[in-house]
Motif scaffolding. Sequence first.
Motif, PDB file in Angstrom:
ATOM      1  N   PHE A 158       1.013  -1.070   0.017  1.00  0.00           N
ATOM      2  CA  PHE A 158      -0.046  -0.011   0.024  1.00  0.00           C
ATOM      3  C   PHE A 158       0.847   1.326  -0.140  1.00  0.00           C
ATOM      4  O   PHE A 158       2.058   1.265   0.317  1.00  0.00           O
ATOM      5  CB  PHE A 158      -0.874  -0.100   1.409  1.00  0.00           C
ATOM      6  N   ARG A 159       0.117   2.448  -0.394  1.00  0.00           N
ATOM      7  CA  ARG A 159       0.926   3.691  -0.288  1.00  0.00           C
ATOM      8  C   ARG A 159       0.676   4.371   0.976  1.00  0.00           C
ATOM      9  O   ARG A 159      -0.451   4.577   1.201  1.00  0.00           O
ATOM     10  CB  ARG A 159       0.607   4.600  -1.281  1.00  0.00           C
ATOM     11  N   GLY A 160       1.591   4.357   1.884  1.00  0.00           N
ATOM     12  CA  GLY A 160       1.303   4.715   3.345  1.00  0.00           C
ATOM     13  C   GLY A 160       0.688   6.061   3.615  1.00  0.00           C
ATOM     14  O   GLY A 160      -0.289   6.136   4.186  1.00  0.00           O
ATOM     15  N   GLU A 161       1.017   7.193   2.801  1.00  0.00           N
ATOM     16  CA  GLU A 161       0.353   8.415   2.856  1.00  0.00           C
ATOM     17  C   GLU A 161      -1.060   8.470   2.466  1.00  0.00           C
ATOM     18  O   GLU A 161      -1.825   9.104   3.255  1.00  0.00           O
ATOM     19  CB  GLU A 161       1.247   9.282   2.035  1.00  0.00           C
ATOM     20  N   ASP A 162      -1.420   7.532   1.606  1.00  0.00           N
ATOM     21  CA  ASP A 162      -2.823   7.291   1.395  1.00  0.00           C
ATOM     22  C   ASP A 162      -3.602   6.675   2.241  1.00  0.00           C
ATOM     23  O   ASP A 162      -4.899   6.994   2.579  1.00  0.00           O
ATOM     24  CB  ASP A 162      -3.113   6.651   0.113  1.00  0.00           C
ATOM     25  N   THR A 163      -3.339   5.364   2.776  1.00  0.00           N
ATOM     26  CA  THR A 163      -4.047   4.410   3.205  1.00  0.00           C
ATOM     27  C   THR A 163      -3.521   3.813   4.567  1.00  0.00           C
ATOM     28  O   THR A 163      -4.395   3.094   5.301  1.00  0.00           O
ATOM     29  CB  THR A 163      -4.436   3.397   2.440  1.00  0.00           C
ATOM     30  N   ARG A 164      -2.324   4.274   5.148  1.00  0.00           N
ATOM     31  CA  ARG A 164      -1.480   3.652   6.362  1.00  0.00           C
ATOM     32  C   ARG A 164      -2.689   3.868   7.639  1.00  0.00           C
ATOM     33  O   ARG A 164      -2.708   2.954   8.298  1.00  0.00           O
ATOM     34  CB  ARG A 164      -0.522   4.459   6.587  1.00  0.00           C
ATOM     35  N   ASN A 165      -3.145   5.021   7.643  1.00  0.00           N
ATOM     36  CA  ASN A 165      -3.828   5.296   8.986  1.00  0.00           C
ATOM     37  C   ASN A 165      -5.511   5.333   8.642  1.00  0.00           C
ATOM     38  O   ASN A 165      -6.202   5.670   9.778  1.00  0.00           O
ATOM     39  CB  ASN A 165      -3.715   6.884   9.384  1.00  0.00           C
ATOM     40  N   ASN A 166      -6.094   4.640   7.733  1.00  0.00           N
ATOM     41  CA  ASN A 166      -7.392   4.339   7.451  1.00  0.00           C
ATOM     42  C   ASN A 166      -7.693   2.912   6.971  1.00  0.00           C
ATOM     43  O   ASN A 166      -7.622   2.115   7.704  1.00  0.00           O
ATOM     44  CB  ASN A 166      -7.946   5.480   6.787  1.00  0.00           C
ATOM     45  N   PHE A 167      -7.944   2.941   5.714  1.00  0.00           N
ATOM     46  CA  PHE A 167      -8.358   1.555   5.390  1.00  0.00           C
ATOM     47  C   PHE A 167      -7.180   0.421   5.311  1.00  0.00           C
ATOM     48  O   PHE A 167      -7.799  -0.675   5.882  1.00  0.00           O
ATOM     49  CB  PHE A 167      -8.713   1.680   3.741  1.00  0.00           C
ATOM     50  N   THR A 168      -6.060   0.633   5.285  1.00  0.00           N
ATOM     51  CA  THR A 168      -5.115  -0.297   5.372  1.00  0.00           C
ATOM     52  C   THR A 168      -5.001  -0.738   6.899  1.00  0.00           C
ATOM     53  O   THR A 168      -4.830  -1.777   7.183  1.00  0.00           O
ATOM     54  CB  THR A 168      -3.698   0.156   4.799  1.00  0.00           C
ATOM     55  N   ALA A 169      -5.028   0.247   7.842  1.00  0.00           N
ATOM     56  CA  ALA A 169      -5.063  -0.083   9.310  1.00  0.00           C
ATOM     57  C   ALA A 169      -6.083  -0.839   9.539  1.00  0.00           C
ATOM     58  O   ALA A 169      -5.962  -1.904  10.380  1.00  0.00           O
ATOM     59  CB  ALA A 169      -5.062   1.231  10.020  1.00  0.00           C
ATOM     60  N   HIS A 170      -7.387  -0.749   9.175  1.00  0.00           N
ATOM     61  CA  HIS A 170      -8.535  -1.364   9.471  1.00  0.00           C
ATOM     62  C   HIS A 170      -8.439  -2.921   8.888  1.00  0.00           C
ATOM     63  O   HIS A 170      -8.611  -3.765   9.652  1.00  0.00           O
ATOM     64  CB  HIS A 170      -9.860  -0.731   9.038  1.00  0.00           C
ATOM     65  N   LEU A 171      -8.031  -2.951   7.601  1.00  0.00           N
ATOM     66  CA  LEU A 171      -7.821  -4.265   7.196  1.00  0.00           C
ATOM     67  C   LEU A 171      -6.757  -5.114   7.941  1.00  0.00           C
ATOM     68  O   LEU A 171      -6.952  -6.367   8.129  1.00  0.00           O
ATOM     69  CB  LEU A 171      -7.283  -3.892   5.696  1.00  0.00           C
ATOM     70  N   TYR A 172      -5.475  -4.566   8.248  1.00  0.00           N
ATOM     71  CA  TYR A 172      -4.544  -5.053   8.965  1.00  0.00           C
ATOM     72  C   TYR A 172      -5.049  -5.658  10.289  1.00  0.00           C
ATOM     73  O   TYR A 172      -5.175  -6.788  10.748  1.00  0.00           O
ATOM     74  CB  TYR A 172      -3.555  -4.155   9.048  1.00  0.00           C
ATOM     75  N   ASP A 173      -5.901  -4.483  10.919  1.00  0.00           N
ATOM     76  CA  ASP A 173      -6.439  -5.014  12.356  1.00  0.00           C
ATOM     77  C   ASP A 173      -7.317  -6.133  12.151  1.00  0.00           C
ATOM     78  O   ASP A 173      -7.473  -7.256  13.098  1.00  0.00           O
ATOM     79  CB  ASP A 173      -7.084  -3.877  12.839  1.00  0.00           C
ATOM     80  N   ALA A 174      -8.311  -6.256  11.163  1.00  0.00           N
ATOM     81  CA  ALA A 174      -9.355  -7.288  10.870  1.00  0.00           C
ATOM     82  C   ALA A 174      -8.445  -8.661  10.598  1.00  0.00           C
ATOM     83  O   ALA A 174      -8.846  -9.592  11.018  1.00  0.00           O
ATOM     84  CB  ALA A 174     -10.203  -7.149   9.770  1.00  0.00           C
TER      85      ALA A 174
END
Length: 182
Positions: A37-53
Amino acid sequence: MAFQEVSSSSSSSSSLSSTSSSSSSTRQWIYDVFLSFRGEDTRNNFTAHLYDALVRMGINTYRDDDDLKRGENISPALLKAIEESRISVIVFSQNYASSSWCLDELVKILECRETMEQIVVPVFYKVDPSEVRHQRKSFGVAFAKHEERFKDKQMMVQKWRTALTQVSNLSGWHLGNRYFLP
């Protein structure tokens, strides 16, 4: 859904073994999923939620938490993590193609798909798959900059273009502009 299959076939966060072919039948995967993923775009929103799930489901997931400084090369440890993952989930966002690091990851992921039968799942987060496939809109802007920046490395730029086209033709998820709750 690939993640359900992974979670039901693995006990807790143990590594998965593939039985689909002789080349991967004895392979022990270190990670179930590698997130690109591109960190600045999704690190603290979508990707964080996907990772946690994924982690909550007991799926051993690799997520690079380091931001690469401009001009640095992709690390050997990151390339190794890609090789050691059974599944790669690529989160395409508006600025994904602006990162040569993300594009190098993508090329490596597709190499692993071919040589190790890694499963590749594209997620199109607020971008249309055709933008990725044909390098339009933000992807086109990014490639215009790459072609200027890497004038002496046009083969590499062409590899990135080819990789984007190949992966955008795979079955995946197009998330559009929907909102996701944790």
